[in-house]
Design a protein around this motif. Structure first.
Motif, PDB file in Angstrom:
ATOM      1  N   VAL A 191      -0.659  10.626  -2.422  1.00  0.00           N
ATOM      2  CA  VAL A 191      -1.120  10.472  -3.806  1.00  0.00           C
ATOM      3  C   VAL A 191       0.050  10.088  -4.712  1.00  0.00           C
ATOM      4  CG1 VAL A 191      -2.083  11.689  -5.801  1.00  0.00           C
ATOM      5  CG2 VAL A 191      -3.074  12.034  -3.525  1.00  0.00           C
ATOM      6  N   VAL A 192       1.206  10.711  -4.508  1.00  0.00           N
ATOM      7  CA  VAL A 192       2.387  10.386  -5.316  1.00  0.00           C
ATOM      8  C   VAL A 192       2.798   8.935  -5.094  1.00  0.00           C
ATOM      9  CG1 VAL A 192       4.835  10.903  -5.666  1.00  0.00           C
ATOM     10  CG2 VAL A 192       3.179  12.769  -5.424  1.00  0.00           C
ATOM     11  N   LEU A 193       2.749   8.489  -3.855  1.00  0.00           N
ATOM     12  CA  LEU A 193       3.058   7.078  -3.568  1.00  0.00           C
ATOM     13  C   LEU A 193       2.088   6.141  -4.284  1.00  0.00           C
ATOM     14  CD1 LEU A 193       3.893   7.288   0.241  1.00  0.00           C
ATOM     15  CD2 LEU A 193       5.468   6.603  -1.568  1.00  0.00           C
ATOM     16  N   GLU A 194       0.823   6.539  -4.374  1.00  0.00           N
ATOM     17  CA  GLU A 194      -0.164   5.726  -5.096  1.00  0.00           C
ATOM     18  C   GLU A 194       0.179   5.613  -6.577  1.00  0.00           C
ATOM     19  OE1 GLU A 194      -3.945   7.053  -2.245  1.00  0.00           O
ATOM     20  OE2 GLU A 194      -3.834   7.687  -4.342  1.00  0.00           O
TER      21      GLU A 194
ATOM     22  N   PRO B  15       3.985  -0.359  -6.703  1.00  0.00           N
ATOM     23  CA  PRO B  15       3.945  -0.777  -5.295  1.00  0.00           C
ATOM     24  C   PRO B  15       5.312  -1.150  -4.732  1.00  0.00           C
ATOM     25  CG  PRO B  15       2.137  -1.776  -6.508  1.00  0.00           C
ATOM     26  CD  PRO B  15       3.011  -1.102  -7.526  1.00  0.00           C
ATOM     27  N   ASP B  16       6.162  -1.788  -5.550  1.00  0.00           N
ATOM     28  CA  ASP B  16       7.486  -2.163  -5.052  1.00  0.00           C
ATOM     29  C   ASP B  16       8.359  -0.950  -4.796  1.00  0.00           C
ATOM     30  OD1 ASP B  16       7.299  -1.840  -7.827  1.00  0.00           O
ATOM     31  OD2 ASP B  16       9.134  -2.973  -8.199  1.00  0.00           O
ATOM     32  N   ASP B  17       8.278   0.061  -5.683  1.00  0.00           N
ATOM     33  CA  ASP B  17       9.061   1.283  -5.467  1.00  0.00           C
ATOM     34  C   ASP B  17       8.530   2.067  -4.276  1.00  0.00           C
ATOM     35  OD1 ASP B  17      11.017   1.308  -7.726  1.00  0.00           O
ATOM     36  OD2 ASP B  17       9.182   1.260  -8.912  1.00  0.00           O
ATOM     37  N   ALA B  18       7.198   2.108  -4.127  1.00  0.00           N
ATOM     38  CA  ALA B  18       6.607   2.793  -2.979  1.00  0.00           C
ATOM     39  C   ALA B  18       7.017   2.107  -1.679  1.00  0.00           C
ATOM     40  CB  ALA B  18       5.087   2.825  -3.110  1.00  0.00           C
ATOM     41  N   ALA B  19       7.024   0.782  -1.677  1.00  0.00           N
ATOM     42  CA  ALA B  19       7.423   0.047  -0.474  1.00  0.00           C
ATOM     43  C   ALA B  19       8.886   0.301  -0.134  1.00  0.00           C
ATOM     44  CB  ALA B  19       7.175  -1.450  -0.666  1.00  0.00           C
TER      45      ALA B  19
ATOM     46  N   GLU C 274      -2.955  -1.490  -0.018  1.00  0.00           N
ATOM     47  CA  GLU C 274      -2.915  -2.911   0.333  1.00  0.00           C
ATOM     48  C   GLU C 274      -1.711  -3.644  -0.251  1.00  0.00           C
ATOM     49  OE1 GLU C 274      -3.513  -6.440   2.039  1.00  0.00           O
ATOM     50  OE2 GLU C 274      -4.432  -4.522   2.565  1.00  0.00           O
ATOM     51  N   PRO C 275      -1.429  -3.539  -1.581  1.00  0.00           N
ATOM     52  CA  PRO C 275      -0.249  -4.245  -2.097  1.00  0.00           C
ATOM     53  C   PRO C 275       1.053  -3.726  -1.497  1.00  0.00           C
ATOM     54  CG  PRO C 275      -1.207  -2.829  -3.790  1.00  0.00           C
ATOM     55  CD  PRO C 275      -2.186  -2.884  -2.668  1.00  0.00           C
ATOM     56  N   VAL C 276       1.095  -2.453  -1.166  1.00  0.00           N
ATOM     57  CA  VAL C 276       2.300  -1.897  -0.544  1.00  0.00           C
ATOM     58  C   VAL C 276       2.481  -2.484   0.853  1.00  0.00           C
ATOM     59  CG1 VAL C 276       3.461   0.226   0.209  1.00  0.00           C
ATOM     60  CG2 VAL C 276       2.071   0.236  -1.884  1.00  0.00           C
ATOM     61  N   ARG C 277       1.388  -2.580   1.606  1.00  0.00           N
ATOM     62  CA  ARG C 277       1.465  -3.178   2.950  1.00  0.00           C
ATOM     63  C   ARG C 277       1.966  -4.617   2.874  1.00  0.00           C
ATOM     64  NH1 ARG C 277      -1.148  -0.094   6.825  1.00  0.00           N
ATOM     65  NH2 ARG C 277      -2.633   1.468   6.021  1.00  0.00           N
ATOM     66  N   ARG C 278       1.487  -5.355   1.873  1.00  0.00           N
ATOM     67  CA  ARG C 278       1.930  -6.753   1.742  1.00  0.00           C
ATOM     68  C   ARG C 278       3.431  -6.825   1.483  1.00  0.00           C
ATOM     69  NH1 ARG C 278      -2.628  -7.600  -1.548  1.00  0.00           N
ATOM     70  NH2 ARG C 278      -1.285  -7.771  -3.373  1.00  0.00           N
ATOM     71  N   LEU C 279       3.914  -5.950   0.604  1.00  0.00           N
ATOM     72  CA  LEU C 279       5.340  -5.955   0.287  1.00  0.00           C
ATOM     73  C   LEU C 279       6.184  -5.592   1.516  1.00  0.00           C
ATOM     74  CD1 LEU C 279       5.249  -4.249  -3.230  1.00  0.00           C
ATOM     75  CD2 LEU C 279       5.804  -6.626  -2.742  1.00  0.00           C
ATOM     76  N   LEU C 280       5.652  -4.731   2.364  1.00  0.00           N
ATOM     77  CA  LEU C 280       6.390  -4.310   3.556  1.00  0.00           C
ATOM     78  C   LEU C 280       6.520  -5.427   4.583  1.00  0.00           C
ATOM     79  CD1 LEU C 280       4.948  -0.696   4.021  1.00  0.00           C
ATOM     80  CD2 LEU C 280       7.304  -1.299   3.414  1.00  0.00           C
ATOM     81  N   THR C 281       5.721  -6.482   4.442  1.00  0.00           N
ATOM     82  CA  THR C 281       5.813  -7.594   5.399  1.00  0.00           C
ATOM     83  C   THR C 281       6.997  -8.510   5.095  1.00  0.00           C
ATOM     84  OG1 THR C 281       4.358  -9.054   4.100  1.00  0.00           O
ATOM     85  CG2 THR C 281       3.307  -7.579   5.715  1.00  0.00           C
ATOM     86  N   TYR C 282       7.557  -8.397   3.894  1.00  0.00           N
ATOM     87  CA  TYR C 282       8.687  -9.251   3.529  1.00  0.00           C
ATOM     88  C   TYR C 282      10.005  -8.551   3.865  1.00  0.00           C
ATOM     89  CZ  TYR C 282       5.194 -11.717   0.680  1.00  0.00           C
ATOM     90  OH  TYR C 282       4.078 -12.403   0.241  1.00  0.00           O
TER      91      TYR C 282
END
Length: 403
Positions: free
Chosen positions: A218-221, A225-229, A253-261
């Motif tokens: 929940v805190v990550l949410e 998204p960039d800080d969570a990633a 979903e946006p966090v997963r996308r950022l993790l792909t880079y």
């Protein structure tokens, strides 16, 4: 004159000329058996996030909303001695005994006994959630010298309530590990997320690891998204995967996308939630969006215009409208007519060095990131770049080495 210490954190500190040199973060005292504690001085935070010691003997006066000192200050970083206690960091929320009854400390009062000599004279305590507060003399209280397993956090959180997230993160970082984790557990999810974004990676990992996985998700949410990633990048793969699975799908979903880079690419440092509007929106609507209080100045500096959908990855990217241009146009003007044609977007694979040159070349604080299909996938801000280019321990460093 009595000064209640829990009201002091964040108070500006001025020299005699009226120049502000920092803010009070804590009060340092020396506990004495059978006698009232003496006040040694203040912990003062000066820029850039350096904590120094201001002896009580250099205090000129404490007045409404300010502390004034003689103007002489040793800039060596404060180091707490074994015989010293921090009032805010260590005394608040202690369980003590008053007239045989357990009570919780929520404040203490310091008083000038004679010139330049201050002592702790009063203790503010309560029995149940401050429903029955009492202010008693120091001599009536016992238990300050007892090591406690679970100290609580309500008083310290109340003392830090008015601090910005970055300042509270700095205060937490300097607390003993046990106390830091107690405070983190007690903060609400949104406040904890804001503070986590400002902490060094080691502190982030330590705090996230002691939370229940469901709460950690929940805190990550609540984080950007960039800080969570970035934080998930630093966690073991198994723990990161578990937390991602526990997050709400639309938040993950946006966090997963950022993790792909790659972590050090434009895609790895960008925010996936800049201000995005269609070309049919008006200048008035754009200004209303960038007025949102939770936006950083860099994110609010410009509006990105795309075809629908306007959530990343968006429809076709059309251009950017700078907030200064928005201020000069009539409110009814459509965004499609105020785009800056001179700004070409950057690609997600750009290196941090390439992004830095881009921002410097165009004098920008943010830049659009567009994929090979012409969709806006995010925006890189100057603070994102600085966070990744500075050393990992930059938050803990002095502005110069102590010699």
């Amino acid at each position: 004159m009595k000064i209640f210490v829990a009201r002091l954190p964040g108070t500006p500190v001025f020299d005699p000329a009226g120049d502000q040199i920092g803010r009070v973060r804590d009060v340092v005292v020396g506990l004495r058996i059978g006698r009232r504690p003496t006040v040694h001085g203040f912990v003062v935070e000066v820029q850039p996030r350096r904590r120094v010691f201001l002896p009580i003997t250099r205090l000129v006066r404490i007045e409404a909303g300010s502390v004034v000192f003689t103007g002489r200050l040793n800039m060596r970083r404060f180091e707490q001695r074994a015989t010293e206690t921090l009032v805010i960091g260590e005394m608040l929320d202690l369980t003590v005994t008053v007239e045989g009854q357990p009570m919780t400390v929520y404040d203490v009062a310091m008083e000038e006994i004679k010139p330049s000599v201050w002592e702790i004279t009063k203790v503010a305590v309560y029995k149940r959630r401050r429903r029955d507060p009492r202010i008693v003399a120091w001599q009536e209280v016992s238990g300050f010298d007892t090591l406690q397993k679970d100290q609580g956090a309500a008083g310290l959180i109340a003392a830090f309530e008015s601090l910005r997230a970055a300042d509270m993160a700095s205060a937490l970082h300097d607390l003993p590990s046990k106390r830091r984790l107690e405070i983190a557990r007690a903060l609400n999810d949104t406040r904890l997320a804001d503070v986590l974004e400002e902490l060094p990676p080691d502190d982030q990992i330590g705090i996230l690891s002691i939370l229940e996985p469901e709460r950690a998700a929940v805190v990550l949410e609540e984080m950007g998204p960039d800080d969570a990633a970035d934080l998930l990048h630093d966690l073991p793969d198994q723990q990161a995967a578990q937390l991602l699975a526990l997050m709400e799908p639309e938040e993950a979903e946006p966090v997963r996308r950022l993790l792909t880079y790659p972590e050090t690419s434009a895609g790895g440092v960008m925010t996936s939630e800049p201000v995005i509007l269609p070309p049919t929106s008006t200048v008035a609507e754009a200004l209303a969006h960038i007025r949102q209080q939770d936006l950083t100045p860099a994110v609010a500096a410009q509006v990105y215009v795309t075809r629908p959908p306007t959530e990343t990855p968006t429809g076709t990217y059309l251009g950017v409208a700078h907030f200064q241009r928005l201020l000069r146009e009539p409110p009814s003007t459509l965004l499609g007519g105020v785009l800056d044609p001179s700004i070409d977007p950057i690609k997600p694979e750009f290196t941090l060095r390439e992004v830095t040159y881009y921002l410097a070349n165009y004098n920008l604080v943010a830049a659009p990131v567009v994929d090979e299909l012409g969709h806006l996938v995010g925006a890189v801000t100057v603070d994102d770049v600085l966070d990744h280019m500075l050393p990992e321990d930059w938050r803990e460093r002095d502005d110069e080495d102590d010699d």
